[in-house]
Design a protein around this motif. Structure first.
Motif, PDB file in Angstrom:
ATOM      1  N   GLY A  60      20.269 -17.711   2.686  1.00 19.23           N
ATOM      2  CA  GLY A  60      21.313 -18.031   3.659  1.00 19.23           C
ATOM      3  C   GLY A  60      21.975 -19.355   3.365  1.00 19.23           C
ATOM      4  N   VAL A  61      21.178 -20.353   2.997  1.00 20.84           N
ATOM      5  CA  VAL A  61      21.735 -21.670   2.649  1.00 20.84           C
ATOM      6  C   VAL A  61      22.567 -21.585   1.373  1.00 20.84           C
ATOM      7  CG1 VAL A  61      21.129 -24.013   1.933  1.00 20.84           C
ATOM      8  CG2 VAL A  61      19.896 -22.932   3.830  1.00 20.84           C
ATOM      9  N   MET A  62      22.074 -20.834   0.381  1.00 19.14           N
ATOM     10  CA  MET A  62      22.828 -20.667  -0.867  1.00 19.14           C
ATOM     11  C   MET A  62      24.164 -19.996  -0.620  1.00 19.14           C
ATOM     12  SD  MET A  62      19.797 -19.460  -3.485  1.00 19.14           S
ATOM     13  CE  MET A  62      20.954 -19.180  -4.819  1.00 19.14           C
ATOM     14  N   ALA A  63      24.176 -18.975   0.258  1.00 17.95           N
ATOM     15  CA  ALA A  63      25.423 -18.274   0.547  1.00 17.95           C
ATOM     16  C   ALA A  63      26.385 -19.155   1.336  1.00 17.95           C
ATOM     17  CB  ALA A  63      25.129 -16.995   1.321  1.00 17.95           C
ATOM     18  N   ARG A  64      25.850 -19.947   2.264  1.00 16.35           N
ATOM     19  CA  ARG A  64      26.700 -20.785   3.121  1.00 16.35           C
ATOM     20  C   ARG A  64      27.339 -21.910   2.322  1.00 16.35           C
ATOM     21  NH1 ARG A  64      26.564 -22.832   8.521  1.00 16.35           N
ATOM     22  NH2 ARG A  64      28.467 -24.073   8.761  1.00 16.35           N
ATOM     23  N   PHE A  65      26.559 -22.586   1.504  1.00 12.63           N
ATOM     24  CA  PHE A  65      27.058 -23.764   0.805  1.00 12.63           C
ATOM     25  C   PHE A  65      27.316 -23.536  -0.679  1.00 12.63           C
ATOM     26  CE2 PHE A  65      24.449 -25.208   4.411  1.00 12.63           C
ATOM     27  CZ  PHE A  65      25.414 -25.921   5.115  1.00 12.63           C
ATOM     28  N   ILE A  70      27.467 -13.918  -3.014  1.00 11.38           N
ATOM     29  CA  ILE A  70      26.133 -13.512  -3.468  1.00 11.38           C
ATOM     30  C   ILE A  70      25.492 -12.566  -2.458  1.00 11.38           C
ATOM     31  CG2 ILE A  70      25.815 -15.690  -4.672  1.00 11.38           C
ATOM     32  CD1 ILE A  70      23.851 -16.500  -2.464  1.00 11.38           C
ATOM     33  N   ARG A  71      26.074 -12.451  -1.268  1.00 15.95           N
ATOM     34  CA  ARG A  71      25.530 -11.552  -0.262  1.00 15.95           C
ATOM     35  C   ARG A  71      25.878 -10.106  -0.616  1.00 15.95           C
ATOM     36  NH1 ARG A  71      28.158 -12.449   4.880  1.00 15.95           N
ATOM     37  NH2 ARG A  71      26.260 -11.761   5.954  1.00 15.95           N
ATOM     38  N   HIS A 244      26.683  -8.442  13.208  1.00 11.89           N
ATOM     39  CA  HIS A 244      27.957  -9.127  13.448  1.00 11.89           C
ATOM     40  C   HIS A 244      28.139  -9.515  14.917  1.00 11.89           C
ATOM     41  CE1 HIS A 244      30.167  -9.024   9.610  1.00 11.89           C
ATOM     42  NE2 HIS A 244      29.453  -7.931   9.342  1.00 11.89           N
ATOM     43  N   ARG A 245      27.405  -8.880  15.805  1.00  6.11           N
ATOM     44  CA  ARG A 245      27.511  -9.195  17.226  1.00  6.11           C
ATOM     45  C   ARG A 245      26.578 -10.327  17.649  1.00  6.11           C
ATOM     46  NH1 ARG A 245      27.335  -2.927  19.408  1.00  6.11           N
ATOM     47  NH2 ARG A 245      29.268  -2.226  18.375  1.00  6.11           N
ATOM     48  N   LEU A 246      25.697 -10.747  16.747  1.00  4.77           N
ATOM     49  CA  LEU A 246      24.766 -11.816  17.100  1.00  4.77           C
ATOM     50  C   LEU A 246      25.508 -13.127  17.328  1.00  4.77           C
ATOM     51  CD1 LEU A 246      21.807 -11.156  14.620  1.00  4.77           C
ATOM     52  CD2 LEU A 246      21.915 -10.614  17.044  1.00  4.77           C
ATOM     53  N   PRO A 247      25.096 -13.917  18.319  1.00  3.00           N
ATOM     54  CA  PRO A 247      25.778 -15.189  18.619  1.00  3.00           C
ATOM     55  C   PRO A 247      25.299 -16.343  17.740  1.00  3.00           C
ATOM     56  CG  PRO A 247      24.062 -14.790  20.227  1.00  3.00           C
ATOM     57  CD  PRO A 247      24.055 -13.599  19.309  1.00  3.00           C
ATOM     58  N   VAL A 248      24.958 -16.064  16.491  1.00  2.72           N
ATOM     59  CA  VAL A 248      24.537 -17.105  15.552  1.00  2.72           C
ATOM     60  C   VAL A 248      25.321 -16.933  14.251  1.00  2.72           C
ATOM     61  CG1 VAL A 248      22.215 -17.313  16.523  1.00  2.72           C
ATOM     62  CG2 VAL A 248      22.637 -15.660  14.702  1.00  2.72           C
ATOM     63  N   HIS A 249      25.388 -18.003  13.482  1.00  2.51           N
ATOM     64  CA  HIS A 249      26.112 -17.963  12.217  1.00  2.51           C
ATOM     65  C   HIS A 249      25.441 -16.988  11.250  1.00  2.51           C
ATOM     66  CE1 HIS A 249      27.852 -19.373   8.386  1.00  2.51           C
ATOM     67  NE2 HIS A 249      28.838 -19.854   9.144  1.00  2.51           N
ATOM     68  N   TRP A 250      26.269 -16.345  10.402  1.00  4.63           N
ATOM     69  CA  TRP A 250      25.729 -15.349   9.470  1.00  4.63           C
ATOM     70  C   TRP A 250      24.709 -15.929   8.505  1.00  4.63           C
ATOM     71  CZ3 TRP A 250      26.524 -16.818   4.559  1.00  4.63           C
ATOM     72  CH2 TRP A 250      27.683 -17.534   4.232  1.00  4.63           C
ATOM     73  N   MET A 251      24.665 -17.246   8.361  1.00  2.15           N
ATOM     74  CA  MET A 251      23.679 -17.854   7.465  1.00  2.15           C
ATOM     75  C   MET A 251      22.248 -17.528   7.909  1.00  2.15           C
ATOM     76  SD  MET A 251      23.176 -21.887   6.579  1.00  2.15           S
ATOM     77  CE  MET A 251      22.469 -22.296   8.168  1.00  2.15           C
ATOM     78  N   TRP A 252      22.059 -17.324   9.210  1.00  2.00           N
ATOM     79  CA  TRP A 252      20.723 -17.070   9.744  1.00  2.00           C
ATOM     80  C   TRP A 252      20.381 -15.582   9.778  1.00  2.00           C
ATOM     81  CZ3 TRP A 252      18.476 -21.583   9.822  1.00  2.00           C
ATOM     82  CH2 TRP A 252      19.234 -22.727  10.086  1.00  2.00           C
ATOM     83  N   SER A 309      21.518  -7.205   7.092  1.00  2.00           N
ATOM     84  CA  SER A 309      21.581  -8.623   7.470  1.00  2.00           C
ATOM     85  C   SER A 309      22.436  -9.443   6.518  1.00  2.00           C
ATOM     86  CB  SER A 309      20.171  -9.202   7.524  1.00  2.00           C
ATOM     87  OG  SER A 309      19.616  -9.332   6.220  1.00  2.00           O
ATOM     88  N   GLY A 310      22.793  -8.857   5.379  1.00  3.23           N
ATOM     89  CA  GLY A 310      23.675  -9.553   4.449  1.00  3.23           C
ATOM     90  C   GLY A 310      22.963 -10.365   3.397  1.00  3.23           C
ATOM     91  N   THR A 311      21.687 -10.096   3.167  1.00  2.00           N
ATOM     92  CA  THR A 311      20.979 -10.810   2.125  1.00  2.00           C
ATOM     93  C   THR A 311      21.358 -10.248   0.755  1.00  2.00           C
ATOM     94  OG1 THR A 311      18.799 -11.647   1.474  1.00  2.00           O
ATOM     95  CG2 THR A 311      18.955  -9.317   2.096  1.00  2.00           C
TER      96      THR A 311
END
Length: 562
Positions: A60-65, A70-71, A244-252, A309-311
């Motif tokens: 998640g960190v690699m994809a975000r930053f 890579i997802r 996609h409906r989760l109230p958290v950033h996709w990184m998590w 989950s997008g991993t």
């Protein structure tokens, strides 16, 4: 260039496998080693839940930053790059994708290495191509050549790798792309014994069933796994919608999905990682009914949730396990080894899910070395593909791209414009203007009488002199020409756009695009006399004719629109 790409794809696959082994040893055994190990041999207790979460947090960190690309599966991203990105992959993706895949699979992600290695091999081909002045089509060829090379290096399936390129990645069947892919695949196949190993990846030694209805039974298995493929694809994208409906950033999201993976590992540790040993057990025919049922159910759940989950991970190895388990279960009530029916299930589910029936059939035969089972394998692949087409609008690969607003058609057809010649679609004996007509008379004609945008200008013998259009009339009206001059004296060489009755309509379509001329005079090749004219509207007749051939049904000369 293809041998270079084949070599790069083979070494890229070898490096990815070593990276997965290093990550597996680090996460599950706490040591730095590239030796191949099985996660099921690790004794970590409840940490089996935490380790996949840790790996997913890193991804998640690699994809975000690093790079969001890579997802995902790997293959859809390669398809999207080919069709919409001019086959340009960045060095960042080429580096981060295999690293993220190694971390994902090494930490217990229920994926195989094939999706990431296809993306990695494709990145090698794309980056090499970008070092030279090449067209987008040439870059695509080298990207796909690298992807196919990576696949053959992992699995040792050269024919299936070529067919995968044709059915899934190239979106064409042309010598310009087919030949380089073949060369790249053969080079990678030559490197494989030195880097990874030789022989079939999952050798099968059971006797082939000899009953006359085995092919029919294989077709039945194909129907079952075709329905399973449709169900898995539907569930995958529903799960993705839930994330996609989760109230958290996709990184998590990958870490949340990894919790399910860890719980699945508590139930059955065999669902963790690539699971190639599971495939071998299924092909051997040594898996019991209870074990196959648990593997099918738990592997499906953890794979769908993790991928949704997008991993970072692939779809091919999980599909082989799920199809093999389904075939194994059905095979308990059929003659012959359950390993044979597991092989049938693998071929069918791959064909149905990926919409690649030829690839699925040959892939199963090459993986096991059992080409003598091809009739049954083809039956399963063909029927699974048919069920998939009836039940799903798109494959599990192209659905992901379609959700981004980009519809992809995997059906290959011949361009109807390339099947017909100008003489078949042209308007014969068109209205013309005499070459000795004055500009003043031509202006009056275009103002009061003209029904078309342009007209061929011919001499006394009917030979083409040029093409007069409304645009010419506007220039004449502006006073740029002597109104007493004739059309012969006024028309420029640029108006000499022509074609012949035998010219393919596709060539004329390209000519219209390049010149902007909406109506092309058709002239006799020997006399140069005007025999017809072909407009953009006429070209649409080819499309209408193709549509009619597909929808109008006839019986003994009577036609009915369907």
């Amino acid at each position: 260039m293809a041998p270079v790409i084949g070599t790069g794809g083979a070494f890229g696959a070898w490096l990815l496998l070593k990276s997965i082994a290093i990550a597996t040893n680090a996460f599950w055994f706490g040591r730095l080693s590239a030796q191949e190990v099985e996660i099921t041999d690790a004794a970590v207790g409840l940490a089996i839940v935490a380790i996949p979460v840790i790996g997913s947090l890193i991804i998640g960190v690699m994809a975000r930053f690093g790079s969001e690309k890579i997802r995902g599966h790997g293959i859809p991203e390669a398809i999207e790059t080919i069709l919409f990105g001019e086959s340009r992959l960045s060095p960042k993706v080429a580096i981060l994708k295999p690293i993220s895949a190694a971390i994902s699979i090494g930490s217990g992600g229920p994926f195989g290495a094939e999706g990431p290695v296809i993306m990695t091999g494709g990145a090698i081909g794309s980056l090499f191509a970008q070092c030279f002045h090449l067209s987008a089509a040439e870059r695509k060829t080298l990207l796909v050549a690298g992807a196919a090379a990576g696949m053959v290096a992992i699995f040792g399936t050269p024919m299936a790798a070529i067919l995968l390129a044709v059915e899934v990645l190239l979106f064409e069947w042309k010598p310009r792309s087919f030949v380089p892919v073949v060369i790249s695949v053969l080079v990678a196949a030559a490197w494989r014994p030195e880097l990874i190993g030789h022989g079939p990846m999952f050798p099968a030694i059971w006797p082939l069933p000899t009953d006359g209805w085995i092919v029919a039974a294989a077709a039945g298995i194909g129907v079952i796994v075709g329905l399973l493929a449709a169900l898995l694809s539907s569930l995958l994208y529903r799960i993705e919608d839930l994330f996609h409906r989760l109230p958290v950033h996709w990184m998590w999201w990958p870490a949340i999905g990894a919790l399910v993976v860890g719980v699945g590992g508590l139930i059955d540790a065999r669902v963790l990682g690539a699971g190639y040993s599971n495939i071998q057990t299924l092909v051997d025919g040594s898996m019991a009914l209870r074990a196959a049922v648990i593997l099918l159910a738990v592997k499906a759940v953890v794979w769908l949730v993790a991928l949704g989950s997008g991993t970072s991970g692939g779809v091919l190895a999980p599909l082989l396990i799920l199809g093999g388990a389904a075939g194994c279960i059905a095979g308990l009530w059929l003659p012959g080894s359950t390993g044979f029916w597991a092989m049938i299930g693998m071929a069918g589910i791959m064909s149905g899910a990926m919409r690649a029936p030829l690839t699925g059939a040959i892939f199963a035969a090459e993986l096991t070395g059992r080409f003598d089972a091809l009739p049954a394998v083809i039956a399963a692949s063909g029927f699974a593909y048919a069920i998939s087409v009836l039940c799903m609008r798109r494959s599990i690969l192209t659905e992901k791209i379609a959700r981004r607003g980009r519809h992809i058609l995997q059906e290959y057809t011949v361009d109807p414009l390339d099947l017909q010649q100008a003489g078949q679609l042209m308007t014969p004996d068109p209205a013309t203007l005499p070459a000795d007509m004055t500009v003043h008379a031509a202006l009056r004609f275009f103002t009061e009488e003209a029904t078309h945008r342009s007209y061929p200008v011919v001499d006394a013998e009917g030979r083409l002199v040029g093409l007069a259009s409304r645009s010419d009339a506007l220039r004449w009206k502006a006073g740029a020409f002597d109104e007493g001059a004739t059309l012969t004296e006024t028309l420029s060489d640029a108006s000499q756009t022509t074609a012949y009755p035998e010219t393919p309509c596709g060539v004329i379509a390209d000519l219209i695009v390049e010149t902007g001329v909406a109506r092309v005079p058709i002239v006799d090749r020997e006399t140069h006399k005007v025999v017809g004219i072909l407009s953009r509207q006429d070209l649409l007749k080819a499309r209408r004719a193709q549509r009619t051939s597909e929808t109008r049904r006839s019986r003994f000369g009577r036609s009915v629109d369907g």
